[in-house]
Design a protein around this motif. Sequence first.
Motif, PDB file in Angstrom:
ATOM      1  N   PRO A 145       0.826  -1.212   0.000  1.00  0.00           N
ATOM      2  CA  PRO A 145       0.000   0.000   0.000  1.00  0.00           C
ATOM      3  C   PRO A 145       0.862   1.265   0.000  1.00  0.00           C
ATOM      4  N   SER A 146       0.286   2.341  -0.498  1.00  0.00           N
ATOM      5  CA  SER A 146       1.010   3.575  -0.794  1.00  0.00           C
ATOM      6  C   SER A 146       1.580   4.303   0.422  1.00  0.00           C
ATOM      7  N   PHE A 147       2.813   4.815   0.236  1.00  0.00           N
ATOM      8  CA  PHE A 147       3.424   5.777   1.159  1.00  0.00           C
ATOM      9  C   PHE A 147       3.186   7.163   0.562  1.00  0.00           C
ATOM     10  N   TYR A 184       5.865  -8.113   0.749  1.00  0.00           N
ATOM     11  CA  TYR A 184       5.811  -7.352  -0.504  1.00  0.00           C
ATOM     12  C   TYR A 184       7.209  -7.239  -1.104  1.00  0.00           C
ATOM     13  N   ASP A 185       7.251  -7.090  -2.428  1.00  0.00           N
ATOM     14  CA  ASP A 185       8.529  -7.028  -3.130  1.00  0.00           C
ATOM     15  C   ASP A 185       9.136  -5.624  -3.128  1.00  0.00           C
ATOM     16  N   TYR A 186       8.284  -4.604  -3.118  1.00  0.00           N
ATOM     17  CA  TYR A 186       8.731  -3.212  -3.194  1.00  0.00           C
ATOM     18  C   TYR A 186       7.827  -2.339  -2.331  1.00  0.00           C
ATOM     19  N   LEU A 187       8.326  -1.135  -2.020  1.00  0.00           N
ATOM     20  CA  LEU A 187       7.520  -0.091  -1.402  1.00  0.00           C
ATOM     21  C   LEU A 187       7.128   0.900  -2.491  1.00  0.00           C
ATOM     22  N   LYS A 188       5.852   1.310  -2.496  1.00  0.00           N
ATOM     23  CA  LYS A 188       5.393   2.281  -3.492  1.00  0.00           C
ATOM     24  C   LYS A 188       5.280   3.665  -2.859  1.00  0.00           C
ATOM     25  N   LEU A 189       6.056   4.614  -3.405  1.00  0.00           N
ATOM     26  CA  LEU A 189       6.027   5.979  -2.918  1.00  0.00           C
ATOM     27  C   LEU A 189       5.169   6.839  -3.829  1.00  0.00           C
ATOM     28  N   HIS A 190       4.271   7.605  -3.207  1.00  0.00           N
ATOM     29  CA  HIS A 190       3.406   8.547  -3.898  1.00  0.00           C
ATOM     30  C   HIS A 190       3.761   9.968  -3.461  1.00  0.00           C
ATOM     31  N   PRO A 191       3.153  10.997  -4.098  1.00  0.00           N
ATOM     32  CA  PRO A 191       3.449  12.382  -3.692  1.00  0.00           C
ATOM     33  C   PRO A 191       2.991  12.703  -2.274  1.00  0.00           C
ATOM     34  N   GLY A 192       3.525  13.805  -1.763  1.00  0.00           N
ATOM     35  CA  GLY A 192       3.077  14.328  -0.484  1.00  0.00           C
ATOM     36  C   GLY A 192       3.983  14.031   0.691  1.00  0.00           C
ATOM     37  N   LEU A 193       5.066  13.294   0.471  1.00  0.00           N
ATOM     38  CA  LEU A 193       5.986  12.994   1.570  1.00  0.00           C
ATOM     39  C   LEU A 193       6.872  14.206   1.848  1.00  0.00           C
ATOM     40  N   THR A 194       6.987  14.577   3.121  1.00  0.00           N
ATOM     41  CA  THR A 194       7.935  15.621   3.503  1.00  0.00           C
ATOM     42  C   THR A 194       9.348  15.059   3.445  1.00  0.00           C
ATOM     43  N   ARG A 195      10.337  15.928   3.494  1.00  0.00           N
ATOM     44  CA  ARG A 195      11.728  15.456   3.473  1.00  0.00           C
ATOM     45  C   ARG A 195      12.008  14.547   4.669  1.00  0.00           C
ATOM     46  N   GLU A 196      11.513  14.944   5.831  1.00  0.00           N
ATOM     47  CA  GLU A 196      11.787  14.162   7.036  1.00  0.00           C
ATOM     48  C   GLU A 196      11.123  12.791   6.956  1.00  0.00           C
ATOM     49  N   ASN A 197       9.879  12.756   6.514  1.00  0.00           N
ATOM     50  CA  ASN A 197       9.170  11.478   6.434  1.00  0.00           C
ATOM     51  C   ASN A 197       9.781  10.580   5.363  1.00  0.00           C
ATOM     52  N   PHE A 198      10.166  11.192   4.239  1.00  0.00           N
ATOM     53  CA  PHE A 198      10.819  10.417   3.187  1.00  0.00           C
ATOM     54  C   PHE A 198      12.144   9.846   3.682  1.00  0.00           C
ATOM     55  N   SER A 213      13.011   9.025   6.623  1.00  0.00           N
ATOM     56  CA  SER A 213      12.757   7.912   7.539  1.00  0.00           C
ATOM     57  C   SER A 213      12.388   6.643   6.767  1.00  0.00           C
ATOM     58  N   VAL A 214      11.551   6.813   5.751  1.00  0.00           N
ATOM     59  CA  VAL A 214      11.155   5.665   4.930  1.00  0.00           C
ATOM     60  C   VAL A 214      12.369   5.074   4.217  1.00  0.00           C
ATOM     61  N   ALA A 215      13.162   5.929   3.580  1.00  0.00           N
ATOM     62  CA  ALA A 215      14.321   5.458   2.820  1.00  0.00           C
ATOM     63  C   ALA A 215      15.347   4.782   3.726  1.00  0.00           C
ATOM     64  N   LYS A 216      15.602   5.383   4.871  1.00  0.00           N
ATOM     65  CA  LYS A 216      16.587   4.821   5.806  1.00  0.00           C
ATOM     66  C   LYS A 216      16.140   3.451   6.301  1.00  0.00           C
ATOM     67  N   THR A 217      14.887   3.337   6.692  1.00  0.00           N
ATOM     68  CA  THR A 217      14.383   2.061   7.204  1.00  0.00           C
ATOM     69  C   THR A 217      14.346   1.004   6.109  1.00  0.00           C
ATOM     70  N   ALA A 218      13.987   1.421   4.905  1.00  0.00           N
ATOM     71  CA  ALA A 218      13.958   0.483   3.776  1.00  0.00           C
ATOM     72  C   ALA A 218      15.339  -0.117   3.525  1.00  0.00           C
ATOM     73  N   LYS A 219      16.362   0.710   3.619  1.00  0.00           N
ATOM     74  CA  LYS A 219      17.728   0.214   3.441  1.00  0.00           C
ATOM     75  C   LYS A 219      18.102  -0.749   4.566  1.00  0.00           C
ATOM     76  N   ASP A 276       7.534   2.459  10.594  1.00  0.00           N
ATOM     77  CA  ASP A 276       6.708   1.313  10.972  1.00  0.00           C
ATOM     78  C   ASP A 276       6.053   0.672   9.757  1.00  0.00           C
ATOM     79  N   MET A 277       5.591   1.495   8.826  1.00  0.00           N
ATOM     80  CA  MET A 277       4.980   0.963   7.598  1.00  0.00           C
ATOM     81  C   MET A 277       5.976   0.141   6.791  1.00  0.00           C
ATOM     82  N   VAL A 278       7.203   0.631   6.729  1.00  0.00           N
ATOM     83  CA  VAL A 278       8.246  -0.101   5.998  1.00  0.00           C
ATOM     84  C   VAL A 278       8.428  -1.495   6.599  1.00  0.00           C
ATOM     85  N   ARG A 279       8.591  -1.556   7.906  1.00  0.00           N
ATOM     86  CA  ARG A 279       8.814  -2.853   8.561  1.00  0.00           C
ATOM     87  C   ARG A 279       7.618  -3.778   8.391  1.00  0.00           C
TER      88      ARG A 279
END
Length: 451
Positions: free
Chosen positions: A146-148, A171-185, A187-193, A161-164
Amino acid sequence: MKKLLCLLLLIVTLPLRAQTDLKDRELVFREVNVVPMDQERVLVNQNVVVKNGKITAITPAAQTTYSKDALVVEAKGKYLMPGLAEMHAHVPPVDDMDPIREVLTLFISNGVTTIRGMLGHPLHLDVREKLRKGELLGPRLYSTGPSFNGYSVKIPSQGADMVRTQKQAGYDYLKLHPGLTRENFASVAKTAKEVGIPFVGHVSFDVGVWRAIDAGYSSIDHLDGFIEGMVPGIESMDEKQIGLFGMYVADKADRSQIPKLMQALKEKKVWVVPTQALAERWLSPIAPEVLNNAPEMVYMNPKTRSSWVKTKQDLQANPAYNKDKINNYLKLRRDLIKACQQNGVGLLLGSDGPQVFNVPGFSVHHELQYLVDSGLTPYQALRTGTVNVAEYLGRSNDMGTITVGKEADLVLLEGNPLLDIGQTRRIEGVLLNNRWLPKSFIQGELKKQEK
């Protein structure tokens, strides 16, 4: 005697009308021209033998041996190529299997044997497994979760938490959509790695393409952020001024930034899924009535078609919409696609179907044509949906080319796609997951789909 003759004819012709599950039986494409995709060439008059979903032999027709009970497909004068992949597909994110089956059927009817679903749903994990086991007829599925986006991720810890959760779900991938702030993005990218799951899709305006590349997107889709990243002073503009994918500011783009953009994409190994079909059909000045009358629209619900028409009418009625500027915007997108090809940036075939005037499967062939219109050769365009996809998925050893030992996801065509990319539409049959789907079966399935 007459009844017996009719019965015998039925027995003889039935396999040609229906799909054939091969199990341990060999299938032979006899006297076929092979487009192996390992290089730009055609192997003329070959017999290609398949067993248990694998290619077991590719030899000159006169030299081939195969079992007596083999299913022989007479393919003289026809062309065999690897199945295509749609790397920006949409499987309906619903609990109802009927619309999911319909979409899967449209994909395979168009020679699409692999898809990446770009808006995930828990049911898709079950669908993916059923497809793998052959319990459901359709292409092989890779699924995002589901969309980030700006609504689903309000604070950094929520994104992490959503990433984990999605990683644990499978799921095979995370889907990123518009509207993410720099800070939230971040966090998502760091946790995904940290947990080892790639992220793909849109680039949020607040993030921008340069941060997106540095963060290590697996693929950026729609060329999202590319044009905005070349516009001086973009930070002082708001998103409404900019328009979807930078459509209203393309005339302000500094083209001297293109080499820098290409170098960054290549160095960070970020793949690009252009979805040019989406731009050429939704955002272009073409009248919506023209696209609504396209032959493939019979497979879409009338309510969906009406919605697409209104969406395009509303866009064209926007005071900021200028036909000449939009045509120049589309030209810039084509130039960016060509630059990716020329600079060694990995391109993946994706058209965003179903989406505005993009019917699943059919839109893949539009996308191939738009890639050629952007300056790619037919061979280069075909690579984006075959060889490149295999490399991207880490599966070059078992898919992407017609080679002995590889998976036999194959499409039989009437003509040579290396000479005319439009030949990918002229499908004589599809071999997928050890099932042979002849043209007559495909036509019958499409007939059922007409709305």
